[in-house]
Design a protein around this motif. Structure first.
Motif, PDB file in Angstrom:
ATOM      1  N   ASP A 163       0.709  -1.152  -0.181  1.00 31.44           N
ATOM      2  CA  ASP A 163      -0.029   0.044  -0.105  1.00 31.44           C
ATOM      3  C   ASP A 163       0.778   1.120  -0.087  1.00 31.44           C
ATOM      4  OD1 ASP A 163      -2.177  -1.407   0.128  1.00 31.44           O
ATOM      5  OD2 ASP A 163      -2.366  -1.638   2.345  1.00 31.44           O
ATOM      6  N   SER A 164       2.180   1.230   0.594  1.00 33.25           N
ATOM      7  CA  SER A 164       3.185   2.284   0.744  1.00 33.25           C
ATOM      8  C   SER A 164       4.210   1.759   1.084  1.00 33.25           C
ATOM      9  CB  SER A 164       2.697   3.354   1.734  1.00 33.25           C
ATOM     10  OG  SER A 164       2.848   2.610   3.214  1.00 33.25           O
ATOM     11  N   TYR A 165       5.282   2.696   1.087  1.00 31.12           N
ATOM     12  CA  TYR A 165       6.800   2.361   1.490  1.00 31.12           C
ATOM     13  C   TYR A 165       6.970   2.827   2.697  1.00 31.12           C
ATOM     14  CZ  TYR A 165       7.918   0.910  -3.425  1.00 31.12           C
ATOM     15  OH  TYR A 165       7.999   0.312  -4.472  1.00 31.12           O
ATOM     16  N   LYS A 166       5.925   3.089   3.840  1.00 27.72           N
ATOM     17  CA  LYS A 166       6.155   3.279   4.958  1.00 27.72           C
ATOM     18  C   LYS A 166       7.043   2.562   5.881  1.00 27.72           C
ATOM     19  CE  LYS A 166       2.866   2.460   8.082  1.00 27.72           C
ATOM     20  NZ  LYS A 166       1.604   2.254   8.993  1.00 27.72           N
ATOM     21  N   GLU A 167       7.069   1.287   5.760  1.00 22.75           N
ATOM     22  CA  GLU A 167       8.068   0.393   6.122  1.00 22.75           C
ATOM     23  C   GLU A 167       9.565   0.758   6.097  1.00 22.75           C
ATOM     24  OE1 GLU A 167       4.234  -1.020   7.278  1.00 22.75           O
ATOM     25  OE2 GLU A 167       5.183  -0.770   5.400  1.00 22.75           O
ATOM     26  N   VAL A 168       9.401   0.794   4.635  1.00 15.84           N
ATOM     27  CA  VAL A 168      10.828   0.985   4.106  1.00 15.84           C
ATOM     28  C   VAL A 168      11.300   2.262   4.486  1.00 15.84           C
ATOM     29  CG1 VAL A 168      12.229   1.347   1.720  1.00 15.84           C
ATOM     30  CG2 VAL A 168      10.321  -0.309   1.671  1.00 15.84           C
ATOM     31  N   ASP A 169      10.617   3.367   4.693  1.00 17.52           N
ATOM     32  CA  ASP A 169      11.047   4.871   5.193  1.00 17.52           C
ATOM     33  C   ASP A 169      11.433   4.466   6.733  1.00 17.52           C
ATOM     34  OD1 ASP A 169      10.380   5.912   2.841  1.00 17.52           O
ATOM     35  OD2 ASP A 169       8.438   6.847   3.554  1.00 17.52           O
ATOM     36  N   GLN A 170      10.788   3.658   7.419  1.00 13.49           N
ATOM     37  CA  GLN A 170      11.274   3.462   8.949  1.00 13.49           C
ATOM     38  C   GLN A 170      12.542   2.689   8.850  1.00 13.49           C
ATOM     39  OE1 GLN A 170       7.971   1.208  10.297  1.00 13.49           O
ATOM     40  NE2 GLN A 170       6.669   3.061  10.886  1.00 13.49           N
ATOM     41  N   ARG A 228       6.843  -0.789  -7.876  1.00 13.79           N
ATOM     42  CA  ARG A 228       6.643   0.724  -8.435  1.00 13.79           C
ATOM     43  C   ARG A 228       7.965   1.507  -7.683  1.00 13.79           C
ATOM     44  NH1 ARG A 228       3.210   0.325  -4.249  1.00 13.79           N
ATOM     45  NH2 ARG A 228       2.930   2.126  -2.794  1.00 13.79           N
ATOM     46  N   ARG A 229       8.037   2.644  -8.514  1.00 14.98           N
ATOM     47  CA  ARG A 229       9.301   3.491  -8.151  1.00 14.98           C
ATOM     48  C   ARG A 229       8.935   4.001  -6.618  1.00 14.98           C
ATOM     49  NH1 ARG A 229      11.130   7.191 -12.903  1.00 14.98           N
ATOM     50  NH2 ARG A 229      12.050   5.211 -13.274  1.00 14.98           N
ATOM     51  N   TYR A 230      10.203   3.796  -5.927  1.00 10.77           N
ATOM     52  CA  TYR A 230      10.196   4.438  -4.744  1.00 10.77           C
ATOM     53  C   TYR A 230      10.780   5.642  -4.638  1.00 10.77           C
ATOM     54  CZ  TYR A 230      11.979   4.624   0.346  1.00 10.77           C
ATOM     55  OH  TYR A 230      12.537   4.852   1.310  1.00 10.77           O
ATOM     56  N   GLU A 231       9.595   6.617  -3.775  1.00 11.26           N
ATOM     57  CA  GLU A 231      10.273   7.843  -3.601  1.00 11.26           C
ATOM     58  C   GLU A 231      11.155   8.000  -2.242  1.00 11.26           C
ATOM     59  OE1 GLU A 231       8.178  11.708  -1.850  1.00 11.26           O
ATOM     60  OE2 GLU A 231       7.464  11.157  -3.911  1.00 11.26           O
ATOM     61  N   LEU A 232      12.437   8.365  -2.670  1.00 12.90           N
ATOM     62  CA  LEU A 232      13.566   8.137  -1.267  1.00 12.90           C
ATOM     63  C   LEU A 232      13.206   9.162  -0.456  1.00 12.90           C
ATOM     64  CD1 LEU A 232      17.003   8.686  -3.569  1.00 12.90           C
ATOM     65  CD2 LEU A 232      16.111   6.584  -2.278  1.00 12.90           C
ATOM     66  N   SER A 233      13.214   8.371   0.742  1.00 10.55           N
ATOM     67  CA  SER A 233      12.809   9.100   2.048  1.00 10.55           C
ATOM     68  C   SER A 233      14.142  10.068   2.361  1.00 10.55           C
ATOM     69  CB  SER A 233      12.887   7.658   3.252  1.00 10.55           C
ATOM     70  OG  SER A 233      12.867   8.458   4.443  1.00 10.55           O
ATOM     71  N   SER A 234      13.628  11.090   2.981  1.00 14.93           N
ATOM     72  CA  SER A 234      14.903  12.072   3.488  1.00 14.93           C
ATOM     73  C   SER A 234      15.720  11.466   4.470  1.00 14.93           C
ATOM     74  CB  SER A 234      13.770  13.325   4.026  1.00 14.93           C
ATOM     75  OG  SER A 234      13.365  12.968   5.347  1.00 14.93           O
ATOM     76  N   HIS A 235      15.569  10.251   5.161  1.00 16.89           N
ATOM     77  CA  HIS A 235      16.129   9.716   5.952  1.00 16.89           C
ATOM     78  C   HIS A 235      17.565   9.221   5.312  1.00 16.89           C
ATOM     79  CE1 HIS A 235      13.252  10.089   8.945  1.00 16.89           C
ATOM     80  NE2 HIS A 235      12.272   9.300   8.483  1.00 16.89           N
ATOM     81  N   VAL A 236      17.542   8.698   3.967  1.00 16.52           N
ATOM     82  CA  VAL A 236      18.639   8.180   3.462  1.00 16.52           C
ATOM     83  C   VAL A 236      19.545   9.479   3.339  1.00 16.52           C
ATOM     84  CG1 VAL A 236      19.346   7.651   1.055  1.00 16.52           C
ATOM     85  CG2 VAL A 236      17.227   6.798   1.797  1.00 16.52           C
ATOM     86  N   PHE A 237      19.394  10.710   3.038  1.00 20.63           N
ATOM     87  CA  PHE A 237      20.231  11.607   2.987  1.00 20.63           C
ATOM     88  C   PHE A 237      20.701  12.249   4.324  1.00 20.63           C
ATOM     89  CE2 PHE A 237      17.268  11.867  -0.372  1.00 20.63           C
ATOM     90  CZ  PHE A 237      18.055  11.981  -1.708  1.00 20.63           C
ATOM     91  N   CYS A 238      20.430  11.458   5.478  1.00 20.56           N
ATOM     92  CA  CYS A 238      20.731  11.652   6.731  1.00 20.56           C
ATOM     93  C   CYS A 238      21.962  10.644   7.151  1.00 20.56           C
ATOM     94  CB  CYS A 238      19.889  11.590   7.759  1.00 20.56           C
ATOM     95  SG  CYS A 238      18.496  13.008   7.805  1.00 20.56           S
ATOM     96  N   CYS A 239      22.111   9.777   6.395  1.00 20.53           N
ATOM     97  CA  CYS A 239      23.310   8.824   6.305  1.00 20.53           C
ATOM     98  C   CYS A 239      24.615   9.165   5.957  1.00 20.53           C
ATOM     99  CB  CYS A 239      22.860   7.378   5.725  1.00 20.53           C
ATOM    100  SG  CYS A 239      21.382   6.855   6.115  1.00 20.53           S
ATOM    101  N   LEU A 240      25.280  10.156   6.717  1.00 18.33           N
ATOM    102  CA  LEU A 240      26.148  11.131   6.294  1.00 18.33           C
ATOM    103  C   LEU A 240      27.547  10.100   6.370  1.00 18.33           C
ATOM    104  CD1 LEU A 240      25.295  14.431   7.810  1.00 18.33           C
ATOM    105  CD2 LEU A 240      24.927  13.801   5.674  1.00 18.33           C
TER     106      LEU A 240
END
Length: 490
Positions: free
Chosen positions: A107-114, A134-146
């Motif tokens: 239904d969503s990528y909520k778990e992937v975002d978590q 289907r295409r996954y909209e990258l979570s903002s958390h990915v860009f916090c993996c510095l």
């Protein structure tokens, strides 16, 4: 005597050498077995019950994901549920995380975002996210993996946000990524990036990076990429660019020609391009000599090439005569040439069309030959102007019959050679040629076969490279295998 013998057997059986190994060795062993098997070690003994929970590498590869996807997302042993349980029980940092999202109903990528949020708090340095859904909209958390040093993304949508960059990223591989139309040229700082690969990405003109240490660039099927901007690195050693189709929108095409582009590559050693990109570079008049010779170039590749196209022939000869240190030439011919070969073959037949000796050329590979006059004249030209040539490998097209392949071999054997050590090798159509190339301590495997004008690099270590090659041979998918190992470039 008999009792002592039995006692000895019991003593050996009780001995557990693996459990007595140092912790870092046990951890290394667990990281080298499939994740499912590593979790199963919890049933061995009390000492092993929670050992897997401190693993620093979690790899949910494609086979793992497909297996549990059969149970749905949240059902018993379902894909989402299993990963949630593993992450919930995990303790300590996760440095390496690979995830394949299978084609299941979500239904969503909520778990992937978590999961991405969980990783951003655990110091991940290597993240691989492939997606068959289907295409996954990258979570903002990915860009916090510095702390990331390696990032590979497939089939994702890049959501515009304020982001300065990954300061530690060394390798970035992007496949089927949509960069959107609202980035407005926001520059991303990647000061340590050495390897960048883009494959079938869209809206790439919005992808604006600053990577002054870039050494390896691969761009395939990204016609709207701003290539001059990507090539602007003084340390670039390897560049592979294939548009795979003609550019339709010339409004976004940067103003560049062969001289302008090569001036951006002062130390390039490995340069592979296809005919569509070369057509863009030779829109203006093709010079016989460039303002500066390409003295660093050692490997030149011309992919999906048409020797029946006079403009392409002129550009190929220009690159050859301006590359005095060229050691290897690779030419993959177009499977469906559409150009009349008359003018091109007449030019190649003229004695002064090259007028320079290729003193350092040692290896030539030509694939998908059809035996046209232009192709044979080009082979004759190379043989006559290469005094250091050692191997000349020819692979005819699958569309050629046995008689045509025999005629090609007969003609080539009669051509005069400048090198007394030159060996001609005629391969059967459809053979796979595998090359292992080492650049800047990184190892890349390339596989090319009939019908494939361009393939991406597969980054791996030498052990994985050997295993990959062994699997190919055991599967019987290649009859003739050629392995080249390039010396390391410091």
């Amino acid at each position: 005597m008999k009792e002592n013998y039995r006692a000895g057997i019991v003593t050996c059986a009780k001995e557990d050498r693996i459990s007595n190994l140092p912790e870092h060795l046990i951890e290394s062993i667990l990281e080298r077995v499939p994740l499912e098997e590593a979790v199963r070690t919890s049933i061995l003994s009390k000492n092993w019950r929670y050992r897997w929970t401190t693993m620093r590498a979690l790899v949910f590869h494609e086979y793992f994901s497909i297996k549990f996807a059969k149970n749905g997302a949240f059902g018993r042993n379902g894909f989402i549920r299993i990963i949630n349980q593993i992450l919930f029980l995990h303790k300590g940092p996760i440095l390496k995380f690979h995830l394949h999202i299978p084609d299941i109903s979500l239904d969503s990528y909520k778990e992937v975002d978590q999961w991405m949020l969980f990783l951003s708090r655990n110091g991940v340095t290597e993240l691989v996210l492939t997606n068959s859904n289907r295409r996954y909209e990258l979570s903002s958390h990915v860009f916090c993996c510095l702390e990331l040093r390696r990032l590979k993304l497939q089939n994702c949508f890049y959501k515009p946000l304020e982001f300065e960059g990954f300061l530690n990223l060394v390798e970035l591989i992007l496949r089927h990524i949509d960069f959107g139309a609202r980035l407005c040229g926001t520059k991303i700082n990647l000061p340590q990036l050495k390897h960048l690969s883009l494959f079938k990405c869209t809206n790439v003109y919005n992808f604006n990076i600053q990577a002054t240490k870039l050494q390896i660039l691969t761009v395939s099927a990204c016609p709207d990429a701003m290539l001059l901007r990507l090539l602007d690195s003084p340390w670039l050693l390897k560049a592979m660019i294939a548009l795979q189709k003609p550019i339709q929108d010339f409004l976004r095409l940067e103003k560049m020609n062969l001289s302008t582009m090569l001036s951006k590559l002062p130390i390039v050693e490995y340069f592979h391009i296809d005919k569509h990109f070369l057509k863009c570079l030779i829109a203006e008049k093709i010079p016989k000599l460039l303002p500066h010779a390409i003295t660093s170039l050692k490997h030149l590749g011309l992919m999906d090439f048409e020797l029946g196209d006079l403009d392409l022939v002129h550009s190929a000869l220009c690159l050859l005569r301006n590359s005095p240190n060229l050691e290897k030439l690779f030419v993959s011919h177009s499977l469906e040439p559409r150009i009349d070969v008359g003018p091109a073959s007449n030019h190649l037949e003229s004695p002064d069309c090259l007028y320079r000796t290729l003193d350092q050329l040692q290896i030539v590979e030509m694939r998908h030959l059809k035996g046209s006059k232009a192709e044979l004249f080009f082979i004759k030209l190379l043989l006559a102007h290469s005094p250091s040539l050692q191997n000349f490998t020819i692979t005819p097209s699958q569309k050629t019959d046995a008689q045509k392949r025999f005629d090609i071999a007969k003609d080539v054997m009669q051509f005069p050679r400048a090198s007394p050590k030159s060996k001609n090798v005629l391969l059967e159509p459809g053979d796979i040629i595998i090359s292992a190339v080492t650049i800047a301590n990184n190892h890349y495997v390339e596989e090319q076969r009939e019908g494939e004008a361009f393939t991406d690099d597969v980054s791996c270590n030498l052990a994985a490279c050997a295993l990959w090659l062994k699997c190919k041979l055991m599967a019987g998918s290649c009859k003739v295998t050629t392995l080249y190992l390039k010396e390391q470039v410091s």
